[in-house]
Design a protein around this motif. Structure first.
Motif, mmCIF file in Angstrom:
data_model
loop_
_atom_site.group_PDB
_atom_site.id
_atom_site.type_symbol
_atom_site.label_atom_id
_atom_site.label_comp_id
_atom_site.label_asym_id
_atom_site.label_seq_id
_atom_site.Cartn_x
_atom_site.Cartn_y
_atom_site.Cartn_z
ATOM 1 N N PHE A 172 0.848 -1.191 0.000
ATOM 2 C CA PHE A 172 0.000 0.000 0.000
ATOM 3 C C PHE A 172 0.880 1.237 0.000
ATOM 4 O O PHE A 172 2.105 1.167 0.167
ATOM 5 N N ALA A 173 0.266 2.378 -0.207
ATOM 6 C CA ALA A 173 0.990 3.645 -0.226
ATOM 7 C C ALA A 173 0.208 4.689 0.562
ATOM 8 O O ALA A 173 -1.020 4.647 0.625
ATOM 9 N N VAL A 174 0.944 5.601 1.172
ATOM 10 C CA VAL A 174 0.351 6.758 1.839
ATOM 11 C C VAL A 174 0.804 7.993 1.070
ATOM 12 O O VAL A 174 2.008 8.231 0.925
ATOM 13 N N VAL A 175 -0.147 8.742 0.546
ATOM 14 C CA VAL A 175 0.155 9.978 -0.181
ATOM 15 C C VAL A 175 -0.355 11.148 0.645
ATOM 16 O O VAL A 175 -1.524 11.165 1.031
ATOM 17 N N THR A 176 0.516 12.093 0.938
ATOM 18 C CA THR A 176 0.128 13.240 1.750
ATOM 19 C C THR A 176 0.140 14.501 0.903
ATOM 20 O O THR A 176 1.053 14.730 0.107
ATOM 21 N N VAL A 177 -0.902 15.298 1.081
ATOM 22 C CA VAL A 177 -1.027 16.551 0.346
ATOM 23 C C VAL A 177 -1.104 17.694 1.357
ATOM 24 O O VAL A 177 -1.722 17.570 2.410
ATOM 25 N N GLY A 178 -0.451 18.782 1.020
ATOM 26 C CA GLY A 178 -0.426 19.934 1.917
ATOM 27 C C GLY A 178 0.711 20.849 1.535
ATOM 28 O O GLY A 178 0.862 21.194 0.362
ATOM 29 N N ALA A 179 1.520 21.234 2.510
ATOM 30 C CA ALA A 179 2.671 22.093 2.220
ATOM 31 C C ALA A 179 3.575 21.428 1.192
ATOM 32 O O ALA A 179 4.132 22.074 0.309
ATOM 33 N N GLY A 180 3.723 20.118 1.311
ATOM 34 C CA GLY A 180 4.453 19.335 0.316
ATOM 35 C C GLY A 180 3.584 18.184 -0.135
ATOM 36 O O GLY A 180 2.498 17.951 0.397
ATOM 37 N N ILE A 181 4.042 17.462 -1.132
ATOM 38 C CA ILE A 181 3.362 16.251 -1.594
ATOM 39 C C ILE A 181 4.326 15.095 -1.342
ATOM 40 O O ILE A 181 5.420 15.047 -1.924
ATOM 41 N N GLY A 182 3.944 14.186 -0.471
ATOM 42 C CA GLY A 182 4.831 13.090 -0.113
ATOM 43 C C GLY A 182 4.183 11.744 -0.347
ATOM 44 O O GLY A 182 2.974 11.646 -0.559
ATOM 45 N N CYS A 183 4.992 10.699 -0.278
ATOM 46 C CA CYS A 183 4.471 9.350 -0.465
ATOM 47 C C CYS A 183 5.319 8.354 0.306
ATOM 48 O O CYS A 183 6.547 8.338 0.180
ATOM 49 N N GLY A 184 4.664 7.544 1.124
ATOM 50 C CA GLY A 184 5.314 6.433 1.800
ATOM 51 C C GLY A 184 4.870 5.142 1.148
ATOM 52 O O GLY A 184 3.692 4.978 0.819
ATOM 53 N N LEU A 185 5.800 4.215 0.942
ATOM 54 C CA LEU A 185 5.517 2.981 0.220
ATOM 55 C C LEU A 185 5.757 1.758 1.092
ATOM 56 O O LEU A 185 6.781 1.670 1.773
ATOM 57 N N VAL A 186 4.823 0.840 1.048
ATOM 58 C CA VAL A 186 5.004 -0.477 1.656
ATOM 59 C C VAL A 186 4.917 -1.501 0.538
ATOM 60 O O VAL A 186 3.898 -1.592 -0.155
ATOM 61 N N VAL A 187 5.998 -2.234 0.335
ATOM 62 C CA VAL A 187 6.073 -3.234 -0.732
ATOM 63 C C VAL A 187 6.448 -4.572 -0.105
ATOM 64 O O VAL A 187 7.460 -4.684 0.588
ATOM 65 N N HIS A 188 5.597 -5.570 -0.309
ATOM 66 C CA HIS A 188 5.797 -6.901 0.276
ATOM 67 C C HIS A 188 6.000 -6.802 1.792
ATOM 68 O O HIS A 188 6.869 -7.475 2.366
ATOM 69 N N GLY A 189 5.212 -5.949 2.431
ATOM 70 C CA GLY A 189 5.232 -5.855 3.884
ATOM 71 C C GLY A 189 6.335 -5.003 4.467
ATOM 72 O O GLY A 189 6.469 -4.929 5.687
ATOM 73 N N ARG A 190 7.131 -4.336 3.628
ATOM 74 C CA ARG A 190 8.231 -3.540 4.132
ATOM 75 C C ARG A 190 8.094 -2.086 3.701
ATOM 76 O O ARG A 190 7.833 -1.797 2.538
ATOM 77 N N VAL A 191 8.300 -1.183 4.655
ATOM 78 C CA VAL A 191 8.371 0.232 4.321
ATOM 79 C C VAL A 191 9.704 0.458 3.630
ATOM 80 O O VAL A 191 10.763 0.152 4.187
ATOM 81 N N VAL A 192 9.658 0.971 2.416
ATOM 82 C CA VAL A 192 10.891 1.098 1.637
ATOM 83 C C VAL A 192 11.339 2.557 1.559
ATOM 84 O O VAL A 192 10.527 3.472 1.473
ATOM 85 N N SER A 193 12.637 2.734 1.608
ATOM 86 C CA SER A 193 13.209 4.070 1.461
ATOM 87 C C SER A 193 14.119 4.153 0.250
ATOM 88 O O SER A 193 14.492 5.241 -0.174
ATOM 89 N N GLY A 194 14.493 3.008 -0.312
ATOM 90 C CA GLY A 194 15.346 2.996 -1.485
ATOM 91 C C GLY A 194 16.818 3.113 -1.132
ATOM 92 O O GLY A 194 17.198 3.363 0.012
ATOM 93 N N ALA A 195 17.673 2.954 -2.133
ATOM 94 C CA ALA A 195 19.115 2.961 -1.915
ATOM 95 C C ALA A 195 19.614 4.294 -1.391
ATOM 96 O O ALA A 195 20.601 4.361 -0.662
ATOM 97 N N HIS A 196 18.914 5.375 -1.733
ATOM 98 C CA HIS A 196 19.374 6.703 -1.331
ATOM 99 C C HIS A 196 18.398 7.399 -0.395
ATOM 100 O O HIS A 196 18.531 8.592 -0.133
ATOM 101 N N GLY A 197 17.391 6.655 0.100
ATOM 102 C CA GLY A 197 16.486 7.207 1.106
ATOM 103 C C GLY A 197 15.389 8.116 0.595
ATOM 104 O O GLY A 197 14.700 8.749 1.382
ATOM 105 N N VAL A 198 15.211 8.186 -0.722
ATOM 106 C CA VAL A 198 14.212 9.121 -1.252
ATOM 107 C C VAL A 198 13.116 8.418 -2.050
ATOM 108 O O VAL A 198 12.409 9.053 -2.827
#
Length: 395
Positions: free
Chosen positions: A214-240
């Protein structure tokens, strides 16, 4: 988070123990059999995992008092002892700090807010230390140790190093926040991106509980997105990973603070919406509430600005659905105050841009106050405490 000694040590140093504890935390109370089924572990592995946690008081086990006697002896359930440890979470915005004291189950005990007139790292650290001291002083369970502090900041945050690489709303670059906050507050500190921290809380306790993708998309001062893939919150190789705010929607669009043009955030972020409304109306609009009021009053051009923002958000969400195939996308953030103005446009743009079965993604809204974002910071601290090591997942 930099490696620092924990005043309180969690007695589970194997992945299985952390997995069982997290499973009981988010889905419990559970029988050992059910905990093992959910965690994918054998009964023997579950028994080995829970033994030290029961002995140290982090888990408790007892009969299910709600079971009917006619069914035989009540089942024995394992649950997290929330009183065993306390945690503090702090959400840093451009104008204030929001802090919460939670128990081990991430239930909020106390919440505090304080204005932030100076965004420089020194004054912010002082304000955080003051809030931490206040919450520790007024802790509802003084006998329980405060085992960790989580700080959530918008922008590019390197959780493993505890460094805020770039936070546009604070104008910070390469601030070693975890190290500085540990020194100032005397607690183990984890620093994470605010949307990613919120996603951890949603995975354990919110609209993402029980979902593997699933994903969490936040709208407001910024537009952000948190990702859960196969049960893990992912940040990627560079954290972005998940930085959909800087997906280019319109190459000829307005300039973005990141240096590109037509980014999603440059079209649908609060500041972008206000700037565009001022441009089309000639009115000096300084707050989103004023902008929403103008739209509801039917001032010419204002609804079109929100329509454009909604279309951009819908296309951004469709990009997430096309790339990662989440079962659900949860839309949250302070920008939801204007949701009625762009909800239809989000849905239409999403449906148009989503490819094939990606359009079946369940898109839902979940308004959350900033205290819940601070709770996300506390959840990140709990996660770090459970694993005793930097991690991008919950298992």
């Amino acid at each position: 988070m930099r490696s620092t000694p924990h005043a309180e040590t969690f007695p589970a140093h194997t992945p299985a123990a952390s997995q069982v504890f997290t499973t009981v935390l988010s889905h419990g109370p559970l029988t050992r059999l059910e905990a093992g089924r959910r965690a994918g572990l054998s009964p023997a592995a579950v028994t080995k995992a829970v033994r030290p946690l029961l002995a140290a008081g982090y888990l408790a086990e007892g009969a299910d008092q709600e079971a009917r006697p006619a069914l035989g002896r009540p089942a024995s359930l394992v649950r997290v002892n929330g009183e065993r440890a306390l945690f503090i979470g702090v959400k840093v915005t451009g104008g204030e700090l929001i802090a919460v004291l939670t128990d081990l189950c991430c239930r909020i005990r106390l919440a505090r807010r304080t204005p932030l007139p100076d965004r420089a790292p020194g004054p912010v650290l002082t304000a955080i230390a003051d809030l931490v001291h206040e919450l520790r002083t007024h802790a509802a369970e003084p006998a329980s140790p405060v085992a960790g502090l989580g700080i959530a900041v918008s922008g590019d945050v390197d959780r493993a190093e505890g460094v805020v690489r770039y936070s546009p709303f604070l104008d910070w670059r390469d601030v070693p926040l975890a190290e500085l906050a540990t020194t100032a507050g005397g607690l183990p500190v984890v620093v994470d991106n605010d949307v990613r921290a919120l996603t951890i809380a949603e995975q354990w306790f919110g609209a993402g509980a029980g979902l593997s993708d699933f994903a969490v998309v936040t709208v407001g001062a910024g537009i952000g997105c948190g990702l859960v893939v196969h049960g893990r919150v992912v940040s990627g190789a560079h954290g972005v990973a998940g930085e959909i705010g800087h997906i280019v929607i319109d190459p000829a669009g307005p300039p973005c603070h990141c240096g590109n043009r037509g980014c999603l955030e440059a079209i649908a972020g609060d500041a972008a919406i206000l700037a565009r409304i001022q441009e089309v109306t000639g009115r000096h609009v300084t707050h989103s509430c004023e902008a929403v009021a103008l739209a509801h009053q039917g001032v010419p051009g204002v609804r079109e600005v929100y329509a454009r923002a909604g279309e951009a958000i819908g296309r951004g969400i469709a990009t997430v659905a096309n790339l990662f195939g989440p079962e659900r996308v949860i839309i949250s953030g302070e920008g939801l105050t204007a949701y009625d103005l762009f909800a239809e446009h989000i849905r239409e743009a999403f449906t148009t841009a989503a490819f094939g079965s990606a359009a079946r993604c369940d898109v839902q809204t979940r308004p959350l106050p900033f205290e819940e974002w601070a709770r996300g910071a506390a959840a990140a601290a709990i996660q770090s405490f459970i694993t005793q090591a930097p991690t991008t997942g919950t298992g």
